[in-house]
Design a protein around this motif. Structure first.
Motif, PDB file in Angstrom:
ATOM      1  N   ASP A  35       0.829  -1.211   0.000  1.00  0.00           N
ATOM      2  CA  ASP A  35       0.000   0.000   0.000  1.00  0.00           C
ATOM      3  C   ASP A  35       0.860   1.257   0.000  1.00  0.00           C
ATOM      4  O   ASP A  35       0.491   2.275  -0.593  1.00  0.00           O
ATOM      5  CB  ASP A  35      -0.931   0.003   1.208  1.00  0.00           C
ATOM      6  CG  ASP A  35      -2.029  -1.045   1.096  1.00  0.00           C
ATOM      7  OD1 ASP A  35      -2.315  -1.458  -0.048  1.00  0.00           O
ATOM      8  OD2 ASP A  35      -2.581  -1.458   2.125  1.00  0.00           O
ATOM      9  N   SER A  36       2.003   1.198   0.672  1.00  0.00           N
ATOM     10  CA  SER A  36       2.903   2.348   0.687  1.00  0.00           C
ATOM     11  C   SER A  36       3.452   2.619  -0.709  1.00  0.00           C
ATOM     12  O   SER A  36       3.531   3.770  -1.148  1.00  0.00           O
ATOM     13  CB  SER A  36       4.050   2.098   1.675  1.00  0.00           C
ATOM     14  OG  SER A  36       4.982   3.156   1.642  1.00  0.00           O
ATOM     15  N   CYS A  37       3.813   1.563  -1.423  1.00  0.00           N
ATOM     16  CA  CYS A  37       4.351   1.736  -2.774  1.00  0.00           C
ATOM     17  C   CYS A  37       3.281   2.250  -3.733  1.00  0.00           C
ATOM     18  O   CYS A  37       3.574   3.004  -4.669  1.00  0.00           O
ATOM     19  CB  CYS A  37       4.914   0.415  -3.291  1.00  0.00           C
ATOM     20  SG  CYS A  37       6.286  -0.231  -2.316  1.00  0.00           S
ATOM     21  N   ARG A  38       2.042   1.833  -3.500  1.00  0.00           N
ATOM     22  CA  ARG A  38       0.963   2.219  -4.415  1.00  0.00           C
ATOM     23  C   ARG A  38       0.588   3.691  -4.310  1.00  0.00           C
ATOM     24  O   ARG A  38      -0.187   4.180  -5.131  1.00  0.00           O
ATOM     25  CB  ARG A  38      -0.271   1.354  -4.138  1.00  0.00           C
ATOM     26  CG  ARG A  38      -0.170  -0.044  -4.734  1.00  0.00           C
ATOM     27  CD  ARG A  38      -1.322  -0.919  -4.304  1.00  0.00           C
ATOM     28  NE  ARG A  38      -1.315  -2.206  -4.998  1.00  0.00           N
ATOM     29  CZ  ARG A  38      -2.047  -3.253  -4.637  1.00  0.00           C
ATOM     30  NH1 ARG A  38      -2.853  -3.159  -3.575  1.00  0.00           N
ATOM     31  NH2 ARG A  38      -1.986  -4.384  -5.313  1.00  0.00           N
ATOM     32  N   THR A  39       1.109   4.398  -3.328  1.00  0.00           N
ATOM     33  CA  THR A  39       0.849   5.835  -3.282  1.00  0.00           C
ATOM     34  C   THR A  39       1.489   6.547  -4.470  1.00  0.00           C
ATOM     35  O   THR A  39       1.050   7.641  -4.839  1.00  0.00           O
ATOM     36  CB  THR A  39       1.383   6.442  -1.976  1.00  0.00           C
ATOM     37  OG1 THR A  39       2.790   6.165  -1.872  1.00  0.00           O
ATOM     38  CG2 THR A  39       0.670   5.849  -0.770  1.00  0.00           C
ATOM     39  N   CYS A  40       2.509   5.939  -5.064  1.00  0.00           N
ATOM     40  CA  CYS A  40       3.158   6.520  -6.250  1.00  0.00           C
ATOM     41  C   CYS A  40       3.068   5.595  -7.464  1.00  0.00           C
ATOM     42  O   CYS A  40       2.917   6.060  -8.591  1.00  0.00           O
ATOM     43  CB  CYS A  40       4.630   6.823  -5.967  1.00  0.00           C
ATOM     44  SG  CYS A  40       4.923   8.049  -4.679  1.00  0.00           S
ATOM     45  N   HIS A  41       3.185   4.291  -7.230  1.00  0.00           N
ATOM     46  CA  HIS A  41       3.255   3.328  -8.331  1.00  0.00           C
ATOM     47  C   HIS A  41       1.889   2.717  -8.614  1.00  0.00           C
ATOM     48  O   HIS A  41       1.151   2.366  -7.689  1.00  0.00           O
ATOM     49  CB  HIS A  41       4.240   2.202  -7.991  1.00  0.00           C
ATOM     50  CG  HIS A  41       5.657   2.652  -7.884  1.00  0.00           C
ATOM     51  ND1 HIS A  41       6.544   2.602  -8.941  1.00  0.00           N
ATOM     52  CD2 HIS A  41       6.351   3.177  -6.842  1.00  0.00           C
ATOM     53  CE1 HIS A  41       7.718   3.065  -8.551  1.00  0.00           C
ATOM     54  NE2 HIS A  41       7.631   3.424  -7.276  1.00  0.00           N
ATOM     55  N   GLY A  42       1.582   2.582  -9.890  1.00  0.00           N
ATOM     56  CA  GLY A  42       0.375   1.889 -10.320  1.00  0.00           C
ATOM     57  C   GLY A  42       0.720   0.868 -11.377  1.00  0.00           C
ATOM     58  O   GLY A  42       1.895   0.572 -11.623  1.00  0.00           O
ATOM     59  N   GLY A  43      -0.282   0.308 -12.008  1.00  0.00           N
ATOM     60  CA  GLY A  43      -0.043  -0.653 -13.073  1.00  0.00           C
ATOM     61  C   GLY A  43       0.566   0.002 -14.297  1.00  0.00           C
ATOM     62  O   GLY A  43       0.768   1.220 -14.358  1.00  0.00           O
ATOM     63  N   GLU A  44       0.858  -0.817 -15.288  1.00  0.00           N
ATOM     64  CA  GLU A  44       1.555  -0.334 -16.482  1.00  0.00           C
ATOM     65  C   GLU A  44       0.773   0.765 -17.199  1.00  0.00           C
ATOM     66  O   GLU A  44       1.355   1.713 -17.723  1.00  0.00           O
ATOM     67  CB  GLU A  44       1.792  -1.509 -17.431  1.00  0.00           C
ATOM     68  CG  GLU A  44       2.600  -1.168 -18.663  1.00  0.00           C
ATOM     69  CD  GLU A  44       2.839  -2.387 -19.532  1.00  0.00           C
ATOM     70  OE1 GLU A  44       3.991  -2.831 -19.638  1.00  0.00           O
ATOM     71  OE2 GLU A  44       1.858  -2.920 -20.095  1.00  0.00           O
ATOM     72  N   LYS A  45      -0.546   0.662 -17.213  1.00  0.00           N
ATOM     73  CA  LYS A  45      -1.367   1.636 -17.926  1.00  0.00           C
ATOM     74  C   LYS A  45      -2.159   2.526 -16.970  1.00  0.00           C
ATOM     75  O   LYS A  45      -3.102   3.197 -17.385  1.00  0.00           O
ATOM     76  CB  LYS A  45      -2.322   0.911 -18.869  1.00  0.00           C
ATOM     77  CG  LYS A  45      -1.610   0.115 -19.960  1.00  0.00           C
ATOM     78  CD  LYS A  45      -2.599  -0.562 -20.895  1.00  0.00           C
ATOM     79  CE  LYS A  45      -1.872  -1.341 -21.984  1.00  0.00           C
ATOM     80  NZ  LYS A  45      -2.828  -2.020 -22.904  1.00  0.00           N
ATOM     81  N   ALA A  46      -1.766   2.545 -15.705  1.00  0.00           N
ATOM     82  CA  ALA A  46      -2.487   3.344 -14.717  1.00  0.00           C
ATOM     83  C   ALA A  46      -2.129   4.821 -14.864  1.00  0.00           C
ATOM     84  O   ALA A  46      -1.107   5.178 -15.452  1.00  0.00           O
ATOM     85  CB  ALA A  46      -2.157   2.862 -13.306  1.00  0.00           C
ATOM     86  N   LYS A  47      -2.976   5.680 -14.309  1.00  0.00           N
ATOM     87  CA  LYS A  47      -2.729   7.115 -14.322  1.00  0.00           C
ATOM     88  C   LYS A  47      -1.980   7.553 -13.070  1.00  0.00           C
ATOM     89  O   LYS A  47      -2.054   8.712 -12.666  1.00  0.00           O
ATOM     90  CB  LYS A  47      -4.052   7.866 -14.432  1.00  0.00           C
ATOM     91  CG  LYS A  47      -4.779   7.628 -15.753  1.00  0.00           C
ATOM     92  CD  LYS A  47      -6.060   8.435 -15.838  1.00  0.00           C
ATOM     93  CE  LYS A  47      -6.763   8.200 -17.171  1.00  0.00           C
ATOM     94  NZ  LYS A  47      -8.031   8.974 -17.273  1.00  0.00           N
ATOM     95  N   ALA A  48      -1.245   6.631 -12.459  1.00  0.00           N
ATOM     96  CA  ALA A  48      -0.481   6.936 -11.251  1.00  0.00           C
ATOM     97  C   ALA A  48       0.729   7.796 -11.600  1.00  0.00           C
ATOM     98  O   ALA A  48       1.079   7.976 -12.769  1.00  0.00           O
ATOM     99  CB  ALA A  48      -0.036   5.634 -10.579  1.00  0.00           C
ATOM    100  N   ASP A  49       1.389   8.324 -10.547  1.00  0.00           N
ATOM    101  CA  ASP A  49       2.587   9.136 -10.774  1.00  0.00           C
ATOM    102  C   ASP A  49       3.664   8.336 -11.487  1.00  0.00           C
ATOM    103  O   ASP A  49       4.406   8.875 -12.313  1.00  0.00           O
ATOM    104  CB  ASP A  49       3.128   9.653  -9.435  1.00  0.00           C
ATOM    105  CG  ASP A  49       2.178  10.630  -8.772  1.00  0.00           C
ATOM    106  OD1 ASP A  49       1.332  11.197  -9.493  1.00  0.00           O
ATOM    107  OD2 ASP A  49       2.269  10.818  -7.549  1.00  0.00           O
ATOM    108  N   VAL A  50       3.759   7.048 -11.155  1.00  0.00           N
ATOM    109  CA  VAL A  50       4.777   6.188 -11.772  1.00  0.00           C
ATOM    110  C   VAL A  50       4.098   4.919 -12.282  1.00  0.00           C
ATOM    111  O   VAL A  50       3.977   3.936 -11.549  1.00  0.00           O
ATOM    112  CB  VAL A  50       5.890   5.819 -10.762  1.00  0.00           C
ATOM    113  CG1 VAL A  50       7.013   5.069 -11.474  1.00  0.00           C
ATOM    114  CG2 VAL A  50       6.434   7.054 -10.074  1.00  0.00           C
ATOM    115  N   PRO A  51       3.636   4.896 -13.530  1.00  0.00           N
ATOM    116  CA  PRO A  51       3.102   3.641 -14.081  1.00  0.00           C
ATOM    117  C   PRO A  51       4.204   2.582 -14.089  1.00  0.00           C
ATOM    118  O   PRO A  51       5.311   2.830 -14.565  1.00  0.00           O
ATOM    119  CB  PRO A  51       2.680   4.036 -15.505  1.00  0.00           C
ATOM    120  CG  PRO A  51       2.519   5.525 -15.464  1.00  0.00           C
ATOM    121  CD  PRO A  51       3.540   6.012 -14.477  1.00  0.00           C
TER     122      PRO A  51
END
Length: 614
Positions: free
Chosen positions: A548-564
């Motif tokens: 959960d901590s990593c997901r604050t920045c990282h998302g899946g390959e096609k996600a709109k996260a800060d770091v796909p």
């Protein structure tokens, strides 16, 4: 104010069709453009040709917006004012507009096409007006001609050039006629040296690159798992997938699992593109559905479908430690063999902070200790070196026991037997400090040597000093001693020990053995944003962040996260020292022992490093 617009057209038998519409506006636009209020599809008109405006009840003003104008009673004008009660007839290209007033006082515009279609150039005729039809061959003939030209220029000529060259011809691709047309793009940086030497990889003409060509250079690359397990793990494709696979096989593409399934070339001169996430999730997305005995969870997308991280922790310390892999959800403990409270050392108000302030100028400390004061990164910044007593701790936790001419003698850290030997030698070879009253050569009275006097006390202490060594040894290894405060100590006689023993310390440089993490890539973050060290009171607490901590920045390959983030960001298919993979047939304990043994043989970063006692 409003207008009643009546569009009048004729059927084939001469019957009129009237389409009426009321437009409640004081001004109407007229022209060829579709957005005009009165749309007249006539090439003789401008897109925005004229404005029809009701000034008052007795005046309608018509004005041209361009230079073409319109006809009024047979004359071409650019502007006119008309009384709707009297009426008027206007002509715009091939259309006649009759202006009149209705019984209810509304202005009526009756529009009728008066010229033939060919002359009026209706909308459906515009394509013919601007078409090149008749000047060029037909579309079908042109398409066949271009297809034939492509086959000749980009297939027949290169084949003829390739087949007709001598067997000893060493010319590269750029010296052969038409061969360059077969390249879909430049090679990546990793294979740039092979640019223009197609035969290095494409060893047979019109045959896809085979694994044997890759293994000519990549000799150490190995499979992700045993071939039988990989075959079982693959999801069975549908009818469309099977059809495509059959077509690919017919054209010489190797079967599933080949190098070219993941590694794509000729996609640009930069770094080789990472493997798309789909190549991993085809198996790992529903892995447990097919491999019932696997310990790996399904992983389809880091942001939405990925199991919690698992860490390799030391469950039992000692000379023969036991390691186990545990999910961070279970809050596992890592028994490193150390006693170390992070909260005390990072406190901004305790005794440690006060000591840090006194050493600020000498060691560069702040008003309190920070993580960087004890934890030093590796040269590449990926991980952190194990904490070293002499380098990171000794400025506060001194092991000095004697000063000789300004030089400090210290106990041997990490060598309990040597500590005992040094203390015994020190007490046997040195005497107690001589009192000032015994200095000099003055004569002494006989009574000075009596029991209870200074001489008797000093020489009695000197005679008993060797026996004090055991007291000093016991003090060092007991509560309050230099070793006991940080280490787990076992006294002589415990578990058959002949002497004092210090439990070996295990400081791993890596906990997540199946994933890769680079601290250098996260240098903009504070340590505390991921590691809850300031609140940790027990050295056994595993201070690793969860998913959960990593997901604050990282998302899946096609996600709109800060770091796909695709799978290849943290995992490697050809798992080696940088991303190890443990087969199900090997125990974790044996795997850890193998990695420990690799300390002296591997040229790569150590994955599991144990410290010597102390």
């Amino acid at each position: 104010m409003s207008f009643l617009v009546r569009q009048i057209s004729l059927t084939a038998d001469g019957r009129e069709i009237v389409r009426a519409a009321t437009i409640a506006q004081a001004q109407l636009s007229l022209g060829r453009a579709a957005e005009s209020d009165i749309h007249l599809p006539d090439l003789a008109l401008e897109p925005d040709h004229a404005r029809i405006e009701q000034v008052d009840e007795r005046t309608i003003r018509v004005r041209a917006t361009g230079t073409l104008g319109f006809e009024l009673e047979g004359r071409t004008v650019l502007r006119a004012e008309i009384d709707p009660a009297k009426g008027a007839e206007l002509r715009f290209g091939g259309h006649r507009v009759t202006l009149s007033r209705g019984d209810d006082g509304a202005t009526i515009l009756s529009i009728r096409r008066v010229d033939a279609v060919s002359e009026a150039s209706e909308e459906k005729e515009e394509t013919k007006v601007f078409s090149l039809r008749g000047l060029l061959p037909g579309k079908r003939l042109t398409a066949w001609a271009l297809a034939l030209a492509i086959l000749i220029g980009f297939l027949a000529i290169p084949i003829w050039s390739y087949a007709g060259r001598p067997a000893d011809d060493t010319r590269n691709i750029y010296k052969m006629v038409g061969d360059k047309a077969w390249s879909s793009g430049p090679l990546s940086q990793a294979h740039h040296a092979l640019e223009g030497r197609c035969e290095t990889c494409h060893q047979k003409a019109f045959v896809s690159v085979r694994d044997s060509a890759c293994q000519t250079c990549h000799r150490d690359a190995h499979d992700h798992a045993p071939a039988a397990r990989i075959a079982m793990a693959r999801a069975e494709g549908g009818l469309g997938v099977k059809l495509l696979a059959g077509v690919a096989a017919a054209f010489g593409k190797p079967p599933e699992g080949a190098c070219v399934d993941c590694h794509r070339e000729h996609e640009g001169a930069g770094p080789m593109q990472p493997t798309p996430q789909a190549f991993c999730t085809d198996c790992h997305g529903t892995l447990k559905d097919r491999l019932k005995d696997t310990k790996l969870g399904n992983a389809a997308d880091f942001g939405t479908s990925h199991p919690q991280f698992s860490a390799l922790v030391q469950a039992r310390p000692g000379q023969h430690p036991r390691f186990s892999r545990a999910s961070l959800d279970s809050r596992p403990m890592d028994d490193s063999g150390l006693k170390f409270p992070h909260d005390i050392h990072l406190s901004a108000s305790g005794g440690v902070a006060k000591m840090a302030r006194t050493m600020k100028a000498q060691y560069g400390f702040g008003d309190a200790l920070a993580c960087k004061d004890c934890h030093k990164p590796t040269a590449d910044g990926v991980r952190f070196l194990p904490v070293d007593m002499e380098r990171d701790c000794q400025m506060c936790h001194s092991l000095a026991f004697e000063t000789i001419g300004g030089t400090f003698r210290t106990l041997r850290h990490g060598q309990p037997d040597q500590v005992v030997a040094d203390l015994r030698a020190y007490f046997r070879s040195t005497g107690p400090a001589q009192p000032m009253a015994l200095a000099g050569t003055a004569r002494r009275r006989p009574g000075d040597y009596a029991q209870g006097r200074l001489y008797h006390a000093y020489f009695g202490a000197a005679a008993a000093r060797p026996s004090r060594a055991e007291d000093a040894v016991r003090a060092v290894f007991s509560k309050g001693g230099a070793c006991y405060d940080c280490h787990i100590v076992t006294p002589p006689g415990t578990n058959g020990n002949a002497g004092w023993q210090v439990l070996p310390v295990h400081q791993p440089m890596r906990y997540m053995m199946n994933g890769w993490f680079d601290h250098a890539a996260h240098r903009t973050e504070k340590c505390e944003s991921c590691h809850a060290a300031p609140k940790s009171h027990d050295a056994k607490q595993l201070l690793l962040p969860g998913i959960d901590s990593c997901r604050t920045c990282h998302g899946g390959e096609k996600a709109k996260a800060d770091v796909p983030s695709g799978c290849a960001m943290c995992h490697s298919y050809h798992a080696g020292d940088d991303a190890p993979w443990v087969p199900a047939s090997r125990s974790i304990g044996k795997d850890a022992a193998d990695r420990r043994k690799a300390l002296t043989t591997s040229a790569y970063p150590v994955l599991l490093r144990g410290r010597e006692p102390g």
